[in-house]
Design a protein around this motif. Structure first.
Motif, PDB file in Angstrom:
ATOM      1  N   ARG A 224       0.830  -1.203   0.000  1.00  0.00           N
ATOM      2  CA  ARG A 224       0.000   0.000   0.000  1.00  0.00           C
ATOM      3  C   ARG A 224       0.872   1.263   0.000  1.00  0.00           C
ATOM      4  O   ARG A 224       0.585   2.229  -0.696  1.00  0.00           O
ATOM      5  CB  ARG A 224      -0.881  -0.045   1.255  1.00  0.00           C
ATOM      6  N   LEU A 225       1.917   1.209   0.798  1.00  0.00           N
ATOM      7  CA  LEU A 225       2.838   2.352   0.841  1.00  0.00           C
ATOM      8  C   LEU A 225       3.508   2.558  -0.518  1.00  0.00           C
ATOM      9  O   LEU A 225       3.676   3.692  -0.967  1.00  0.00           O
ATOM     10  CB  LEU A 225       3.919   2.126   1.908  1.00  0.00           C
ATOM     11  N   ALA A 226       3.875   1.449  -1.163  1.00  0.00           N
ATOM     12  CA  ALA A 226       4.518   1.546  -2.474  1.00  0.00           C
ATOM     13  C   ALA A 226       3.583   2.247  -3.462  1.00  0.00           C
ATOM     14  O   ALA A 226       4.012   3.076  -4.266  1.00  0.00           O
ATOM     15  CB  ALA A 226       4.895   0.154  -2.973  1.00  0.00           C
ATOM     16  N   MET A 227       2.303   1.921  -3.367  1.00  0.00           N
ATOM     17  CA  MET A 227       1.315   2.520  -4.247  1.00  0.00           C
ATOM     18  C   MET A 227       1.166   4.022  -3.969  1.00  0.00           C
ATOM     19  O   MET A 227       1.119   4.837  -4.897  1.00  0.00           O
ATOM     20  CB  MET A 227      -0.021   1.823  -3.996  1.00  0.00           C
ATOM     21  N   LEU A 228       1.080   4.353  -2.682  1.00  0.00           N
ATOM     22  CA  LEU A 228       0.937   5.765  -2.303  1.00  0.00           C
ATOM     23  C   LEU A 228       2.160   6.575  -2.731  1.00  0.00           C
ATOM     24  O   LEU A 228       2.035   7.712  -3.185  1.00  0.00           O
ATOM     25  CB  LEU A 228       0.724   5.884  -0.791  1.00  0.00           C
ATOM     26  N   CYS A 229       3.337   5.960  -2.598  1.00  0.00           N
ATOM     27  CA  CYS A 229       4.560   6.644  -3.012  1.00  0.00           C
ATOM     28  C   CYS A 229       4.533   6.914  -4.512  1.00  0.00           C
ATOM     29  O   CYS A 229       4.880   7.992  -4.965  1.00  0.00           O
ATOM     30  CB  CYS A 229       5.791   5.805  -2.662  1.00  0.00           C
ATOM     31  N   GLU A 230       4.098   5.911  -5.264  1.00  0.00           N
ATOM     32  CA  GLU A 230       4.032   6.072  -6.713  1.00  0.00           C
ATOM     33  C   GLU A 230       3.096   7.221  -7.083  1.00  0.00           C
ATOM     34  O   GLU A 230       3.426   8.046  -7.931  1.00  0.00           O
ATOM     35  CB  GLU A 230       3.546   4.760  -7.337  1.00  0.00           C
ATOM     36  N   ASN A 232       2.437   9.734  -5.342  1.00  0.00           N
ATOM     37  CA  ASN A 232       2.973  11.017  -4.878  1.00  0.00           C
ATOM     38  C   ASN A 232       4.375  11.302  -5.404  1.00  0.00           C
ATOM     39  O   ASN A 232       5.048  12.198  -4.900  1.00  0.00           O
ATOM     40  CB  ASN A 232       2.966  11.047  -3.348  1.00  0.00           C
ATOM     41  N   ARG A 233       4.817  10.509  -6.369  1.00  0.00           N
ATOM     42  CA  ARG A 233       6.130  10.665  -6.999  1.00  0.00           C
ATOM     43  C   ARG A 233       7.277  10.622  -5.989  1.00  0.00           C
ATOM     44  O   ARG A 233       8.260  11.330  -6.093  1.00  0.00           O
ATOM     45  CB  ARG A 233       6.183  11.963  -7.810  1.00  0.00           C
ATOM     46  N   VAL A 234       7.099   9.772  -4.983  1.00  0.00           N
ATOM     47  CA  VAL A 234       8.129   9.599  -3.961  1.00  0.00           C
ATOM     48  C   VAL A 234       8.787   8.241  -4.193  1.00  0.00           C
ATOM     49  O   VAL A 234       8.113   7.259  -4.470  1.00  0.00           O
ATOM     50  CB  VAL A 234       7.501   9.666  -2.544  1.00  0.00           C
ATOM     51  N   GLN A 235      10.121   8.195  -4.093  1.00  0.00           N
ATOM     52  CA  GLN A 235      10.804   6.915  -4.253  1.00  0.00           C
ATOM     53  C   GLN A 235      10.711   6.145  -2.939  1.00  0.00           C
ATOM     54  O   GLN A 235      10.828   6.719  -1.868  1.00  0.00           O
ATOM     55  CB  GLN A 235      12.273   7.148  -4.607  1.00  0.00           C
ATOM     56  N   ILE A 236      10.478   4.841  -3.028  1.00  0.00           N
ATOM     57  CA  ILE A 236      10.431   4.051  -1.804  1.00  0.00           C
ATOM     58  C   ILE A 236      11.676   3.168  -1.760  1.00  0.00           C
ATOM     59  O   ILE A 236      12.119   2.652  -2.780  1.00  0.00           O
ATOM     60  CB  ILE A 236       9.113   3.241  -1.699  1.00  0.00           C
ATOM     61  N   ALA A 237      12.280   3.054  -0.575  1.00  0.00           N
ATOM     62  CA  ALA A 237      13.509   2.271  -0.441  1.00  0.00           C
ATOM     63  C   ALA A 237      13.417   1.402   0.803  1.00  0.00           C
ATOM     64  O   ALA A 237      12.662   1.696   1.722  1.00  0.00           O
ATOM     65  CB  ALA A 237      14.703   3.216  -0.344  1.00  0.00           C
ATOM     66  N   GLU A 238      14.174   0.320   0.806  1.00  0.00           N
ATOM     67  CA  GLU A 238      14.134  -0.616   1.929  1.00  0.00           C
ATOM     68  C   GLU A 238      15.495  -0.749   2.589  1.00  0.00           C
ATOM     69  O   GLU A 238      16.521  -0.661   1.923  1.00  0.00           O
ATOM     70  CB  GLU A 238      13.756  -2.005   1.426  1.00  0.00           C
ATOM     71  N   VAL A 239      15.458  -0.985   3.895  1.00  0.00           N
ATOM     72  CA  VAL A 239      16.697  -1.323   4.597  1.00  0.00           C
ATOM     73  C   VAL A 239      16.486  -2.614   5.390  1.00  0.00           C
ATOM     74  O   VAL A 239      15.355  -3.026   5.643  1.00  0.00           O
ATOM     75  CB  VAL A 239      17.172  -0.202   5.554  1.00  0.00           C
ATOM     76  N   GLU A 240      17.590  -3.219   5.780  1.00  0.00           N
ATOM     77  CA  GLU A 240      17.577  -4.423   6.615  1.00  0.00           C
ATOM     78  C   GLU A 240      16.870  -4.109   7.944  1.00  0.00           C
ATOM     79  O   GLU A 240      17.154  -3.093   8.563  1.00  0.00           O
ATOM     80  CB  GLU A 240      19.044  -4.822   6.865  1.00  0.00           C
ATOM     81  N   GLN A 288      24.022   3.562   4.342  1.00  0.00           N
ATOM     82  CA  GLN A 288      24.336   2.355   3.561  1.00  0.00           C
ATOM     83  C   GLN A 288      23.902   2.428   2.100  1.00  0.00           C
ATOM     84  O   GLN A 288      24.268   1.566   1.313  1.00  0.00           O
ATOM     85  CB  GLN A 288      23.663   1.121   4.192  1.00  0.00           C
ATOM     86  N   GLY A 289      23.093   3.375   1.771  1.00  0.00           N
ATOM     87  CA  GLY A 289      22.635   3.444   0.392  1.00  0.00           C
ATOM     88  C   GLY A 289      21.377   2.635   0.125  1.00  0.00           C
ATOM     89  O   GLY A 289      20.805   2.709  -0.946  1.00  0.00           O
ATOM     90  N   GLY A 290      20.927   1.836   1.095  1.00  0.00           N
ATOM     91  CA  GLY A 290      19.650   1.133   0.989  1.00  0.00           C
ATOM     92  C   GLY A 290      19.647  -0.045   0.030  1.00  0.00           C
ATOM     93  O   GLY A 290      20.674  -0.424  -0.519  1.00  0.00           O
ATOM     94  N   TYR A 291      18.474  -0.595  -0.129  1.00  0.00           N
ATOM     95  CA  TYR A 291      18.317  -1.799  -0.948  1.00  0.00           C
ATOM     96  C   TYR A 291      17.554  -1.553  -2.243  1.00  0.00           C
ATOM     97  O   TYR A 291      17.142  -2.478  -2.911  1.00  0.00           O
ATOM     98  CB  TYR A 291      17.587  -2.886  -0.155  1.00  0.00           C
ATOM     99  N   GLY A 292      17.313  -0.322  -2.542  1.00  0.00           N
ATOM    100  CA  GLY A 292      16.630  -0.028  -3.792  1.00  0.00           C
ATOM    101  C   GLY A 292      15.123  -0.099  -3.670  1.00  0.00           C
ATOM    102  O   GLY A 292      14.601  -0.429  -2.612  1.00  0.00           O
ATOM    103  N   PRO A 293      14.436   0.196  -4.759  1.00  0.00           N
ATOM    104  CA  PRO A 293      12.990   0.311  -4.702  1.00  0.00           C
ATOM    105  C   PRO A 293      12.281  -1.031  -4.550  1.00  0.00           C
ATOM    106  O   PRO A 293      12.830  -2.079  -4.883  1.00  0.00           O
ATOM    107  CB  PRO A 293      12.628   0.971  -6.027  1.00  0.00           C
ATOM    108  N   LEU A 294      11.087  -0.976  -4.054  1.00  0.00           N
ATOM    109  CA  LEU A 294      10.228  -2.156  -3.950  1.00  0.00           C
ATOM    110  C   LEU A 294       9.698  -2.510  -5.335  1.00  0.00           C
ATOM    111  O   LEU A 294       9.681  -1.677  -6.221  1.00  0.00           O
ATOM    112  CB  LEU A 294       9.038  -1.837  -3.047  1.00  0.00           C
ATOM    113  N   PRO A 295       9.242  -3.754  -5.513  1.00  0.00           N
ATOM    114  CA  PRO A 295       8.644  -4.087  -6.802  1.00  0.00           C
ATOM    115  C   PRO A 295       7.418  -3.222  -7.090  1.00  0.00           C
ATOM    116  O   PRO A 295       6.763  -2.739  -6.176  1.00  0.00           O
ATOM    117  CB  PRO A 295       8.246  -5.557  -6.647  1.00  0.00           C
ATOM    118  N   GLU A 296       7.134  -3.045  -8.344  1.00  0.00           N
ATOM    119  CA  GLU A 296       6.022  -2.182  -8.743  1.00  0.00           C
ATOM    120  C   GLU A 296       4.680  -2.731  -8.273  1.00  0.00           C
ATOM    121  O   GLU A 296       4.465  -3.919  -8.234  1.00  0.00           O
ATOM    122  CB  GLU A 296       5.974  -2.080 -10.270  1.00  0.00           C
ATOM    123  N   SER A 297       3.818  -1.818  -7.935  1.00  0.00           N
ATOM    124  CA  SER A 297       2.495  -2.267  -7.508  1.00  0.00           C
ATOM    125  C   SER A 297       1.529  -2.216  -8.687  1.00  0.00           C
ATOM    126  O   SER A 297       1.773  -1.577  -9.685  1.00  0.00           O
ATOM    127  CB  SER A 297       2.001  -1.352  -6.397  1.00  0.00           C
TER     128      SER A 297
END
Ligand SMILES: [Zn+2]
Length: 304
Positions: A224-230, A232-240, A288-297
């Motif tokens: 859901r967050l990934a969708m909202l980010c999309e 709102n043109r916000v990049q979503i990133a993940e960390v450990e 750390q630079g993160g793990y990159g974006p989540l898969p597309e919703s």
């Protein structure tokens, strides 16, 4: 598509339909191949993925503003009149385009047709803050910019979590609360990667339910967050996820968590524990630079 694959299907449907069904069956089998633990795929609800050869959605000019042209069998097509609903109009008004393929689904409530909307992804914002977000059970989301949503989630869930279909209500609650997040000053939203959980933990609550969302609810909130980010043109990133709630975001040493408070033994910082975790999540991404974006919703709207 090898011919023998779909010729074996016993049905009065036309060849194109058999081809379509075989393609779908192959995709289901292939999706299992990627898994570490392979299982025989089980189909719970029959559905057909239909492309423009089988189905066309046409705009009407009389009291029905939408006509679905279904080319079943090899005879004349069937026209089904329908009307655009509120969500359909909302997406059209926002510049989404109707996808050419649809999904026909059979459930115990009848036949449903899912239509899909597509839009070229707008570029993500270049200005704004990097914000960490901690998902939890006591508060659904605490953000490093100070926003908090879903404070009442826990008490709301406790009211009905033993009821049937409670997971659907919880999903609705999660959607409703996450929608309240203000993305306007954000450029990147950092979340924790989904934790690996032991299997058979499928309940609504986990053993440390006071703090963590159960696995499926966490996964739902992430998508859901990934969708909202999309939107709102916000990049979503993940960390450990490890250790973000145990370290002090101010000095980095290990602190104690007492319910909603975090207390640092070294520097003496006393702060909301979820806010502290959100700060750690943000800082982990920055360092750390993160793990990159989540898969597309995917967006999907259905009407029956
Ligand atoms: Zn400290």
């Amino acid at each position: 598509m090898p011919r023998k694959l779909y010729e074996a299907i016993k049905s009065s449907l036309g060849e194109r339909y058999k081809q379509c069904a075989a393609k779908q069956a192959l995709a289901i089998v292939k999706s299992q191949r990627k898994r570490a633990k392979k299982k025989k795929p089980v189909v719970h609800n029959a559905s057909l993925e239909l492309d423009e050869r089988f189905i066309k959605i046409e705009h009407g000019h009389n009291s029905f503003d939408l006509w679905i042209k279904l080319s079943i069998l090899n005879g004349r097509p069937i026209y089904i009149p329908t009307r655009k609903h509120r969500m359909f109009n909302k997406y059209v008004n926002e510049g989404w385009e109707l996808s050419r393929s649809c999904r026909l689904r059979k459930t115990d409530k009848g036949l449903f047709l899912d239509v899909f909307f597509e839009k070229d992804a707008e570029p993500v914002k270049e200005e704004g803050d990097i914000v960490g977000l901690d998902l939890g059970f006591r508060k659904l989301a605490a953000l490093s910019d100070g926003q908090i949503v879903g404070k009442e989630l826990k008490s709301e869930i406790m009211k009905f979590y033993k009821r049937k279909h409670s997971h659907l209500i919880i999903k609705e609650l999660i959607n409703r609360e996450l929608k309240k997040i203000d993305f306007s000053k954000m450029r990147i939203l950092v979340v924790e990667r989904l934790r690996n959980v032991k299997k058979n933990k499928r309940g609504v609550l986990t053993h440390h339910a006071n703090r963590l969302l159960s696995h499926w609810a966490y996964r739902h909130a992430l998508s859901r967050l990934a969708m909202l980010c999309e939107e709102n043109r916000v990049q979503i990133a993940e960390v450990e996820p490890r250790g973000t709630s145990k370290a002090c975001a101010r000095c980095g040493s290990r602190g104690i968590r007492r319910n909603e408070r975090f207390v640092c033994k070294r520097c003496g910082w006393k702060v909301d524990a979820d806010y502290n975790a959100a700060l750690n999540i943000r800082d982990r991404f920055i360092s750390q630079g993160g793990y990159g974006p989540l898969p597309e919703s995917h967006l999907n709207i259905s009407f029956g």
